[in-house]
Enzyme design. Structure first.
Site, PDB file in Angstrom:
ATOM      1  N   SER A 181       0.831  -1.199   0.000  1.00 23.41           N
ATOM      2  CA  SER A 181       0.000   0.000   0.000  1.00 23.41           C
ATOM      3  C   SER A 181       0.871   1.257   0.000  1.00 23.41           C
ATOM      4  CB  SER A 181      -0.959  -0.039   1.188  1.00 23.41           C
ATOM      5  OG  SER A 181      -1.978   0.919   1.064  1.00 23.41           O
ATOM      6  N   ASP A 205      -0.066  -3.906  -4.193  1.00 26.89           N
ATOM      7  CA  ASP A 205      -1.206  -3.011  -4.352  1.00 26.89           C
ATOM      8  C   ASP A 205      -0.859  -1.592  -3.897  1.00 26.89           C
ATOM      9  OD1 ASP A 205      -3.748  -2.941  -5.504  1.00 26.89           O
ATOM     10  OD2 ASP A 205      -4.732  -2.881  -3.558  1.00 26.89           O
ATOM     11  N   HIS A 269      -7.655  -5.486  -1.298  1.00 26.88           N
ATOM     12  CA  HIS A 269      -6.374  -4.823  -1.071  1.00 26.88           C
ATOM     13  C   HIS A 269      -5.388  -5.766  -0.381  1.00 26.88           C
ATOM     14  CE1 HIS A 269      -3.832  -1.324  -0.782  1.00 26.88           C
ATOM     15  NE2 HIS A 269      -3.936  -1.193   0.536  1.00 26.88           N
TER      16      HIS A 269
END
Length: 332
Positions: A181, A205, A269
Site C-alpha cells: 500500500s 497493491d 487490497h
C-alpha cells in the site's frame, strides 16, 4: 453476474495499450474510506492540509524509522538495528545471505499482518536476513500528512541500507524491498535514494489516492527490477490501490479489480500481500503477458508466461502487463 460485468467494463475503459495507465486524481471524491493497519476503514479527507510540522520533523530526521531483524536463528524475536554499527555486528545479521525488507502501510507498525506473513514465508523459503521497517511515527498521522512525508521516510530507508552495506559489506544486488500500500511508495523512494541499484522492489497493491500523478510514487526506475501486484482497482478504478503501472512488470490478479472470495475493497487490497506470501512458499501463481488492458479484462492474454511474486532476486522477465488467475482461498 451483473455486478462482475460492471466492474470489468469499468476497468476496460482505461486504455487498450500496454503503456502507462495514468489516471487523474479527479476520480476520487474528497472524502474516502481507507483501511488502517488493522483493516478498519477510516474516513480520509484528501484535501486536508498536511501537518507540516510533523513532515518537516521527518524530513530533518529520516533516521527516525526503526528496523527489526529476523533470521532463522530468531524467527519471531526481533533484534533492533540502529545506525550504531555495534547493533548490527552483535546481531544475527549474515552478510552472506540475501536481505529482504518488508514495509507496512498506513496506520501499520512492526506487527502489521503483511509484515508477519511475509517474514514467515521468506524465512521458511530461504536463510535470509528479514528486516521489518517500522515507520509508525509518521504512518499513524492523517493520510495527507503521511503522503507528504513518504519521500523522507523512503530516503531514510535508503540511507540505512547504505549504512548497512558500509558495516557488513553487503551489496545492493542482494537486497529485495517489499512494500504494501503506502509502503510500496516508501520502498520506491528508498530505491530512488539508492539510484535504482537495489536488486528488486515488489509493490503490493500500491496506494492510489493522491499518488496517480505524484512524481514520488513507485516507478520502474527505482530498482533493477520492479514488480507491481494490483488487486484493488475497484469499480471505475476507484479503489485503495490503482491500475497505474509502476514496474517493469505489473500483475493484475483476476483483472486487478476484484478478488475471488472477497466482498470488500479492504479484502481485495490485502490479497496482494496474501498472494505474494503464498507465492514465496509455492511459486505457483503464473501469469500471461497481455497486449493491453482489454485483454486483462477479457482474460484473453496469450503472451509469455511469468511467475508472479516469489523471492527470486534475478527474475528473467519480458516487461509488460500480466494477468494471473487465482483461487479464492490460500494458497490461491
Amino acid at each position: 453476474m451483473k455486478a462482475v460485468l460492471c466492474v470489468l467494463l469499468s476497468v476496460a475503459v482505461y486504455t487498450a495499450t500496454a503503456g502507462p495507465l495514468d489516471i487523474g486524481e479527479g476520480k476520487y471524491s474528497r472524502f474516502i474510506e481507507y483501511p488502517d493497519g488493522e483493516g478498519v476503514f477510516r474516513m480520509v479527507d484528501l484535501k486536508a492540509e498536511p501537518n507540516t510540522e510533523l513532515v518537516n520533523q521527518i524530513e530533518r530526521n529520516p533516521a527516525d524509522n526503526e528496523y527489526y531483524l529476523f533470521t532463522r536463528r530468531n524467527p519471531t524475536s526481533p533484534q533492533r538495528l540502529t545506525s550504531n554499527a555495534t547493533s548490527v555486528l552483535m546481531s544475527n545479521f549474515n552478510p552472506n545471505s540475501p536481505t529482504v525488507v518488508s514495509v507496512h502501510g498506513w496506520m501499520g507498525n512492526l506487527d502489521a499482518a503483511n509484515n508477519i506473513a511475509i517474514r514467515d514465508a521468506i524465512l521458511d523459503n530461504d536463510n535470509c536476513n528479514v528486516i521489518i521497517m517500522d515507520w509508525s511515527k509518521l504512518a499513524s498521522a492523517d493520510y495527507s500528512t503521511v503522503v507528504a512525508g513518504v519521500p523522507a521516510v523512503g530516503r531514510g530507508l535508503g540511507q540505512f541500507l547504505n549504512f548497512l552495506g558500509s558495516v557488513t559489506g553487503i551489496t545492493l544486488d542482494s537486497i529485495h524491498l517489499i512494500g504494501f500500500s503506502l509502503g510500496a511508495h516508501v520502498v520506491g523512494n528508498a530505491g530512488k535514494q539508492l539510484n535504482g541499484r537495489v536488486a528488486r522492489i515488489t509493490g503490493l497493491d500500491p496506494a492510489g489516492p493522491l499518488w496517480d500523478w505524484n512524481p514520488n510514487r513507485l516507478h520502474s526506475s527505482d530498482a533493477v527490477y520492479v514488480e507491481g501486484i494490483h488487486t484493488d482497482a475497484g469499480p471505475n478504478g476507484i479503489g485503495i490501490g490503482f491500475l497505474t503501472t509502476v514496474g517493469d512488470v505489473d500483475f493484475y490478479p483476476n483483472g486487478g479489480a476484484a478478488q475471488p472470495g472477497c466482498s470488500t475493497s479492504q479484502c481485495n487490497h490485502q490479497r496482494a500481500w496474501e498472494k505474494f506470501a503464498a507465492s514465496v512458499t509455492y511459486n505457483h501463481l503464473t501469469g500471461r503477458r497481455c497486449s493491453g488492458t482489454s485483454e486483462i479484462v477479457s482474460d484473453t492474454c496469450s503472451g509469455d508466461v511469468l511467475s508472479m511474486g516469489n523471492a527470486d532476486l534475478t527474475k528473467q522477465v519480458t516487461p509488460g502487463l500480466y494477468r494471473v488467475n487465482t483461487g479464492s482461498e490460500y494458497p490461491f
